[in-house]
Design an enzyme around this catalytic site. Structure first.
Site, short mmCIF file in Angstrom:
data_model
loop_
_atom_site.label_atom_id
_atom_site.label_comp_id
_atom_site.label_asym_id
_atom_site.label_seq_id
_atom_site.Cartn_x
_atom_site.Cartn_y
_atom_site.Cartn_z
CE LYS A 1 -4.68 0.74 0.06
NZ LYS A 1 -5.29 0.21 -0.73
CG ASP B 1 -7.90 3.37 -0.76
OD1 ASP B 1 -8.49 1.98 -0.78
OD2 ASP B 1 -7.73 4.14 0.11
#
Ligand code: NDP
Length: 453
Positions: free
Chosen positions: A128, A168
């Site tokens: 991430k 995201d």
């Protein structure tokens, strides 16, 4: 040493070596405790120190991002890429641009991503990244300059067989475009190094819709086990971004009635159902607050966040059959869970990552509410990202129908894997345990097979 004692030791170690990373503790606490039945059955995982290893990222990259705003002023933000695990494939996971981003948030998301990606059955590792850059209120040129500056460092660490970031919160098609353009300029390579790309230059049909659609497919699979479905069900949805909008869209397709949405400023309750075209216009085209939706629909009720107690959220006070938290972490708290139970909610299906606090999860489960953890229910996004990688690698371009069929199959497999694992370990329907054990087992076995590297 008893397994629970060992887990306690590891969690203490996590706290000592990563101070102040609350969300990361929350995620590691949930995952490690849910693994107890597996660890008691198979001693290899403790023997090979897999738990100590898996809570430490393979690599955390933190970098300075200097860019210039429209007034000519130099600005600085912090960039992150946490490459958590490559045990089963190249790192894969989104980039988040939001002022709340810090190392702890990125580590929690990266840690969850390891098990989510494993559950999809696809060969992708967990990662991430992101930045504390706030895209809100920035001009298109400022966004472009920031993305270019961000990629000027990130490009050294990613690649189509190495690490493939996606979007995201705060990173959609526009940002992926600017990031990709800069990657191409710096490397001279036109390659599938990012997913969520534009359809004209390597993107997959349905990638944008996949997380929301997949979340609804997952809920359908879960309800079916108990002889229920979504048709006619009144559904509350939080958020009004990519995941929430496409959850609402798919809920209409399956005959459900989505009656709410929210953003950081407030909540809409539209008793007869959210008007999707207005929501898309307000959020996707004009990037306005939901007050603009209320102005278009006088029969919709708007509640400002400012008028709501901090520990509760207006969206979960609305009576519903099924709740789809699809905004952000820890947005559904104990008081919200109590209200959902009082109102007869039968399923909480997480579209966002870790939107439900541990106390709320516990309360829901104790009161017989079905619970779909985000790492399983929202895995349709990353699964479709992998489908985008496959199309890029084979230079093919599948139709929306083809991608949708694959997405439905993957969500069915993810559900079945989590559910069957819950049955295997004597906790039928506890998909937190089922998803964590299934994801962990695949990654941990791969780590053992690959040796101490
Ligand atoms: P978007 O940026 O498109 O939308 C986020 C939505 O959540 C917005 O409505 C935003 O409101 C709201 N929101 C964000 N932070 C807060 C906050 N602190 N309080 C209240 N509302 C908030 O993001 P996505 O829809 O892509 O992501 C939503 C969730 O789903 C995240 O948890 C993400 O990690 C997860 N997810 C996303 C995937 C994807 O494919 N996009 C894949 C898997 C998981 P506002 O506009 O006012 O900020």
């Amino acid at each position: 040493m008893p397994v629970s004692q060992k887990i306690k030791e590891i969690l203490n170690y996590v706290q000592t070596c990563s101070p102040g990373q609350e969300e990361f503790y929350q995620a590691t606490h949930e995952v490690l405790h849910s693994l107890v039945p597996l660890l008691e059955q198979d001693s290899r995982y403790l023997e090979y120190n897999i738990l100590e290893s898996i809570v430490v990222p393979e690599r955390s990259i933190i970098f300075r991002v200097n860019w210039v705003d429209d007034t000519g002023k130099r600005r600085t933000n912090v960039g992150y890429r946490v490459q958590f695990s490559s045990a089963i494939g190249p790192y894969k996971g989104g980039l988040r641009f939001h002022p709340s981003v810090n190392l702890g948030i990125i580590k929690f998301l990266g840690f969850e991503q390891i098990f989510k990606n494993a559950l999809t059955g696809l060969q992708i590792g967990g990662a991430k990244g992101g930045s504390n850059f706030d895209p809100k209120g920035k001009s298109d040129n400022e966004i472009m300059r920031f993305c270019q500056a961000f990629m000027s460092e990130l490009y050294k660490h990613i690649g189509k067989q190495r690490d493939v970031p996606a979007g995201d919160i705060g990173v959609g098609a526009r940002e992926i475009g600017y990031l990709f353009g800069q990657y191409k300029k710096l490397t001279g390579e036109f390659e599938g190094v990012l997913t969520g790309k534009g359809l004209n230059w390597g993107g997959s049909k349905l990638r944008k819709e996949a997380t929301g659609y997949g979340s609804v497919y997952f809920a359908e699979n879960f309800l079916k086990v108990y002889g229920k479905d979504l048709a006619g069900k009144r559904c509350t949805v939080s958020g009004s971004g990519n995941v929430a909008i496409h959850t609402i869209e798919k809920l209409y397709d399956v005959g459900a009635i989505p009656i709410s949405c929210s953003d950081s400023k407030g909540t809409i309750y539209h008793e007869n159902g959210i008007e999707l075209a207005s929501l898309k216009a307000v959020k996707e085209i004009h990037q306005q607050s939901l007050e603009a939706y209320a102005a278009l629909h006088p029969d919709a009720v708007y509640t400002s966040t400012a008028h709501y107690p901090k520990e509760g959220h207006a969206v979960w006070q609305i009576p519903c059959d099924v709740a789809f938290p699809s905004a952000t972490q820890n947005e559904l708290t104990l008081v919200d869970a109590q209200k959902l139970v009082d109102n007869g909610c039968i399923l909480v299906n997480e579209g966002a990552n870790m939107p439900t606090t541990p106390e709320a999860v516990e309360y829901l489960r104790l009161h017989g509410v079905l619970f779909s953890p985000g790492k399983a229910a929202n895995s349709g996004g990353v699964a479709t990202s992998q489908l985008e990688m496959s199309q890029n690698a084979s230079m093919s371009n599948w139709s929306a129908e083809e991608v949708d069929i694959k997405l439905r199959t993957i969500m069915q497999t993810v559900f079945k894997t989590a559910y069957d694992t819950s049955v295997e370990f004597g906790c039928e329907g506890d998909l937190i345990k089922g998803a964590n054990i299934a994801g962990f087992r695949k990654v941990a076995d791969s780590m053992i097979e690959q040796g101490s590297v």
